[in-house]
Design an enzyme around this catalytic site. Structure first.
Site, PDB file in Angstrom:
ATOM      1  N   ASP A   1       0.873  -1.154   0.000  1.00  0.00           N
ATOM      2  CA  ASP A   1       0.000   0.000   0.000  1.00  0.00           C
ATOM      3  C   ASP A   1       0.919   1.214   0.000  1.00  0.00           C
ATOM      4  O   ASP A   1       2.121   1.095   0.290  1.00  0.00           O
ATOM      5  CB  ASP A   1      -0.890  -0.021   1.242  1.00  0.00           C
ATOM      6  CG  ASP A   1      -1.797   1.192   1.320  1.00  0.00           C
ATOM      7  OD1 ASP A   1      -2.459   1.488   0.312  1.00  0.00           O
ATOM      8  OD2 ASP A   1      -1.826   1.848   2.381  1.00  0.00           O
TER       9      ASP A   1
ATOM     10  N   ASP B   1       0.045   5.315   0.687  1.00  0.00           N
ATOM     11  CA  ASP B   1      -0.116   6.363   1.693  1.00  0.00           C
ATOM     12  C   ASP B   1      -0.208   5.746   3.083  1.00  0.00           C
ATOM     13  O   ASP B   1      -1.030   4.861   3.327  1.00  0.00           O
ATOM     14  CB  ASP B   1      -1.363   7.186   1.392  1.00  0.00           C
ATOM     15  CG  ASP B   1      -1.363   8.529   2.101  1.00  0.00           C
ATOM     16  OD1 ASP B   1      -0.343   8.868   2.728  1.00  0.00           O
ATOM     17  OD2 ASP B   1      -2.385   9.229   2.042  1.00  0.00           O
TER      18      ASP B   1
ATOM     19  N   ASP C   1      -1.195  -0.526   6.047  1.00  0.00           N
ATOM     20  CA  ASP C   1      -1.412   0.168   7.318  1.00  0.00           C
ATOM     21  C   ASP C   1      -2.849   0.091   7.802  1.00  0.00           C
ATOM     22  O   ASP C   1      -3.181   0.672   8.835  1.00  0.00           O
ATOM     23  CB  ASP C   1      -0.996   1.636   7.202  1.00  0.00           C
ATOM     24  CG  ASP C   1      -1.945   2.444   6.327  1.00  0.00           C
ATOM     25  OD1 ASP C   1      -2.275   1.971   5.211  1.00  0.00           O
ATOM     26  OD2 ASP C   1      -2.371   3.535   6.745  1.00  0.00           O
TER      27      ASP C   1
END
Length: 307
Positions: A27, A29, A246
């Site tokens: 991932d 951001d 995240d």
């Protein structure tokens, strides 16, 4: 006995994990960067993974950027990526529509921005709907909005111009059970620097779902389709692949859905307390949200990669 989950990656365990994988899905951001600033050590981690012959892919739910724009952002931050390594929901939504036989030759009613428009253009799919669409008249006018008879799908992505009239048009198109209903991703909020956030695409999709009493086909994480796009192009083996993210409900659940190894980094949305709570749960669905491993930050992988 349940397999241990949410184990901190350190030392030899990190090296063991890296030896067990050939493919790393990141991932972006909250994992590799915050806003326009790369997280310390992130670009070096990607560089060293490539040096060790690991294939690296960038898998993002963001529908506001094309493959090209994401590759440009990655390169600007020192990641040396090419667009073919980027799998975002704008690109994968266009791929999905090209693969659906019943959509052949139809138009899209698009609730979304420029990136989605450009990705649809690339594959030759026509669309209507982008841009502002202010409300006019009264309820009778709203319920009688003119519709394009060639529309065969409604696509909902991030759209800062989302409006009551767009919601009404989506309702009118989706009264036809043969009209496809596609959502790019279900993220409910978009975290910003300084602890701020704005509503995410999931809020827009939920509004349309509520109005039409139908569930959207979701393209992005945790749906398997976005991972299937990587498999289709590169033939990755799930047993030799790790997902690094995240968020539990998107990144980690994608890993669980696709039988991948999973690593949570604590520089984004999810806290360690939340992850440990899922790992300790007796509920099978909650345990699916628990990562196999966690790290404080992506830079924690550097010692194992440099060794």
């Amino acid at each position: 006995m349940a397999v241990s989950k949410c184990v901190k990656l350190t030392g030899a365990l990190t090296q063991e994990l890296l030896k067990s994988v050939d493919n790393v899905l990141f991932d972006c951001d909250g994992v590799l960067w915050h806003g326009d600033s790369a997280i310390a050590g992130a670009s070096e981690v990607v560089k060293l993974l490539r040096k060790k012959n690991k294939r690296v892919f960038f898998v993002t739910n963001n529908s506001t950027k094309t493959q090209e724009l994401y590759a440009q952002k990655l390169c600007k931050m020192g990641f040396e990526a090419v667009k073919e390594e980027v799998f975002g929901t704008a690109h994968c939504t266009a791929l999905y529509l090209k693969q659906v036989a019943c959509f052949n030759g139809g138009k899209v009613y698009l609730i979304g921005g420029k990136a989605l428009s450009e990705e649809l253009d690339k594959v030759g799919i026509s669309y209507v709907g982008p841009g502002p669409d202010p409300v006019f008249g009264g309820m009778s006018d709203w319920a009688s909005v003119p519709l394009d008879p060639d529309v065969k799908a409604v696509v909902v992505g991030f759209d800062e111009h989302f409006s009551y009239l767009k919601l009404t048009k989506a309702l009118c198109y989706l009264k036809d059970p043969g009209c496809l209903f596609i959502g790019t991703n279900t993220d409910t909020k978009l975290p910003l620097e300084g602890g701020r956030a704005v509503p995410g695409t999931g809020c827009l999709i939920r509004a349309v779902e509520t109005a039409v009493n139908r569930k959207a086909i979701i393209i992005g994480k945790p749906s398997k389709f976005i991972y299937d796009c990587v498999v289709s192009k590169y033939g990755v083996d799930p047993a030799r692949t790790v997902m690094v993210g995240d968020r539990l409900d998107t990144d980690i659940l994608l890993g669980s859905n696709c039988n991948l190894k999973t690593v949570l980094t604590l520089t984004g949305v999810t806290s360690l307390v939340e992850a440990q709570s899922c790992a300790a749960s007796n509920c099978p669905e909650e345990r699916r949200l628990a990562p196999d491993f966690y790290i404080d930050t992506i830079g924690d992988l550097l010692p194992a990669l440099q060794g």
